[in-house]
Design a protein around this motif. Structure first.
Motif, short mmCIF file in Angstrom:
data_model
loop_
_atom_site.label_atom_id
_atom_site.label_comp_id
_atom_site.label_asym_id
_atom_site.label_seq_id
_atom_site.Cartn_x
_atom_site.Cartn_y
_atom_site.Cartn_z
N GLU A 84 0.83 -1.21 0.00
CA GLU A 84 0.00 0.00 0.00
C GLU A 84 0.86 1.26 0.00
N ALA A 85 1.94 1.27 0.80
CA ALA A 85 2.84 2.43 0.83
C ALA A 85 3.46 2.65 -0.55
N PHE A 86 3.85 1.57 -1.22
CA PHE A 86 4.45 1.67 -2.55
C PHE A 86 3.43 2.20 -3.57
N LEU A 87 2.22 1.67 -3.55
CA LEU A 87 1.21 2.10 -4.52
C LEU A 87 0.75 3.53 -4.26
N GLN A 88 0.86 3.99 -3.02
CA GLN A 88 0.51 5.39 -2.74
C GLN A 88 1.41 6.36 -3.49
N VAL A 89 2.69 6.01 -3.63
CA VAL A 89 3.61 6.91 -4.35
C VAL A 89 3.75 6.52 -5.81
N ASN A 90 3.08 5.45 -6.23
CA ASN A 90 3.08 4.98 -7.62
C ASN A 90 1.66 4.67 -8.07
N PRO A 91 0.75 5.65 -8.07
CA PRO A 91 -0.64 5.35 -8.43
C PRO A 91 -0.79 4.76 -9.83
N ALA A 92 0.13 5.06 -10.74
CA ALA A 92 0.05 4.52 -12.10
C ALA A 92 0.27 3.01 -12.11
N LEU A 93 0.84 2.46 -11.04
CA LEU A 93 1.09 1.02 -10.99
C LEU A 93 -0.05 0.25 -10.32
N ALA A 94 -1.09 0.94 -9.92
CA ALA A 94 -2.23 0.26 -9.31
C ALA A 94 -2.92 -0.66 -10.30
N ASN A 95 -2.76 -0.38 -11.60
CA ASN A 95 -3.43 -1.18 -12.63
C ASN A 95 -2.47 -2.00 -13.47
N THR A 96 -1.27 -2.26 -12.96
CA THR A 96 -0.35 -3.15 -13.66
C THR A 96 -0.61 -4.57 -13.16
N THR A 97 -0.06 -5.55 -13.84
CA THR A 97 -0.20 -6.94 -13.41
C THR A 97 0.20 -7.06 -11.95
N ARG A 98 -0.63 -7.76 -11.17
CA ARG A 98 -0.30 -8.00 -9.76
C ARG A 98 -0.72 -9.42 -9.42
N THR A 99 0.19 -10.17 -8.82
CA THR A 99 -0.09 -11.55 -8.43
C THR A 99 0.14 -11.70 -6.93
N ARG A 100 -0.42 -12.79 -6.38
CA ARG A 100 -0.27 -13.06 -4.95
C ARG A 100 -0.06 -14.55 -4.74
#
Length: 186
Positions: A84-100
């Protein structure tokens, strides 16, 4: 999201050039152990019927990252808080591929240009995975749950220096980043 079978992953269109550039690695089901040698294997050899047959049945699927896959890199977070801290400073990456897998997530990006080697900072808030690293995209995690896609979209393409890092996070490549800026400009 529909869970992809191991054989479907190489055919998935989560990148505009997935079939022509990303090197997939079959792993023993439920592990992160490769079924074959892959580090020095030319991409063309990963497209043969014998190589592709290794994806039949219950296997995990990983991607060999970095230069071998046209700059595809993964940022691995073991906690939701760090993600969450990372995505807060990189909002453009909220919609990139993400796996878990078991916890946290991996944010996938395709880096245009140079990038630092794989690194796991001492604080372990994230791991930067690229050259000489693999990341699992499908199959069973060693802890028993299935890997899954949280964001099923193509990896965002960007320059490495466009990635922002939360204040206070140790960046093991800070010297490399400064060198790239001197060499290539901002």
């Amino acid at each position: 999201f529909k869970q992809k079978t191991a054989y479907e992953i190489p055919k998935r269109d989560w990148s505009s050039d997935v079939c022509s550039s990303d090197l997939f690695v079959p792993l023993v089901h439920g592990t992160k152990r490769p079924l074959c040698k892959y580090k020095e294997r030319p991409f063309e050899e990963t497209q043969t019927p014998d190589y592709l047959r290794q994806f039949d049945g219950d296997v995990n699927v990983a991607v060999y990252l970095g230069d071998k896959s046209a700059g595809l890199c993964a940022i691995d977070f073991d906690t939701d808080e760090a993600l969450e801290a990372f995505l807060q400073v990189n909002p453009a990456l909220a919609n990139t591929t993400r796996t878990r897998g078991k916890r946290g997530a991996q944010v996938w990006v395709r880096v245009d240009g140079k990038f630092p080697d794989s690194a796991l900072p001492a604080h372990k808030l994230f791991e930067w995975r690229c050259n000489r690293a693999i990341s699992v995209v499908s199959g069973r995690h060693p802890a028993g749950m299935d890997y899954r896609f949280l964001v099923e979209a193509p990896p965002v393409t960007l320059r490495f220096d466009a990635i922002q890092w939360p204040d206070g996070w140790e960046l093991p490549w800070a010297d490399v980043e400064a060198e790239l800026e001197r060499e290539y400009g901002a």
